[in-house]
Design an enzyme around this catalytic site. Structure first.
Site, PDB file in Angstrom:
ATOM      1  N   GLY A 294       0.818  -1.218   0.000  1.00  0.00           N
ATOM      2  CA  GLY A 294       0.000   0.000   0.000  1.00  0.00           C
ATOM      3  C   GLY A 294       0.840   1.251   0.000  1.00  0.00           C
ATOM      4  O   GLY A 294       1.677   1.457  -0.872  1.00  0.00           O
TER       5      GLY A 294
ATOM      6  N   LEU B  15       3.339   2.091   1.554  1.00  0.00           N
ATOM      7  CA  LEU B  15       4.779   1.903   1.720  1.00  0.00           C
ATOM      8  C   LEU B  15       5.459   1.480   0.419  1.00  0.00           C
ATOM      9  O   LEU B  15       6.683   1.344   0.373  1.00  0.00           O
ATOM     10  CB  LEU B  15       5.057   0.862   2.810  1.00  0.00           C
TER      11      LEU B  15
ATOM     12  N   GLU C  77       1.361   0.732  11.299  1.00  0.00           N
ATOM     13  CA  GLU C  77       0.269  -0.197  10.999  1.00  0.00           C
ATOM     14  C   GLU C  77      -0.644  -0.442  12.199  1.00  0.00           C
ATOM     15  O   GLU C  77      -1.557  -1.256  12.122  1.00  0.00           O
ATOM     16  CB  GLU C  77       0.832  -1.522  10.478  1.00  0.00           C
TER      17      GLU C  77
END
Length: 155
Positions: free
Chosen positions: A21, A23, A90
């Protein structure tokens, strides 16, 4: 099959990370969290997973599909720092924690190409409550590829 690390800490080896995503290279969190902290990045695929829209970022869950992303190797000497940064980003507080947004699990990730194969890596999958919500009312990302600027349900 997913396997949490005992106690949510380091396993026997410093595993690489599979990201899918924000990152990913070219995405907003790549430079913020990964610049100068990795030594290797290569395309990879997470089998047996589905990708869903989230509010500004995606969620991968167990399923009958494939999620495309990147395998990252931490630079020497900063593995613990990078692991802590990613756990914080996260919202992973520990295996099975009720406030987790994601669970950090070990999965086999496929490396495409002639020198491919598979490798064990850390993957952040949606936590149980998030997964339940996605399965009942989430928007699946067709093809399992995340790109910034997506419109919900867009391609």
């Amino acid at each position: 099959m997913t396997t949490p690390a005992p106690g949510g800490g380091l396993s026997d080896a410093e595993l690489p990370f599979f990201v899918y995503g924000t990152l990913l290279p070219g995405e907003p969190n790549h430079d913020l969290f990964l610049r100068g902290r990795t030594t290797g990045e290569r395309p990879a695929v997470l089998p047996r997973a589905l990708l869903y829209e989230g509010p500004g970022y995606p969620y991968a869950i167990e399923g009958h599909g494939r999620v495309h992303g990147t395998l990252l190797v931490a630079a020497p000497g900063i593995y613990g720092e990078l692991l802590g940064l990613l756990d914080h980003l996260e919202e992973f507080l520990g295996p099975g924690h009720p406030r987790n947004l994601y669970e950090r699990v070990v999965r086999e990730v496929e490396l495409p190409g002639p020198d491919g194969g598979s490798v064990r890596a850390w993957v952040y999958l949606a936590a149980t409550a998030v997964t339940r919500s996605l399965r009942t009312g989430g928007v699946l990302i067709p093809g399992g590829r995340w790109t910034t600027g997506r419109t919900p349900g867009g391609s």
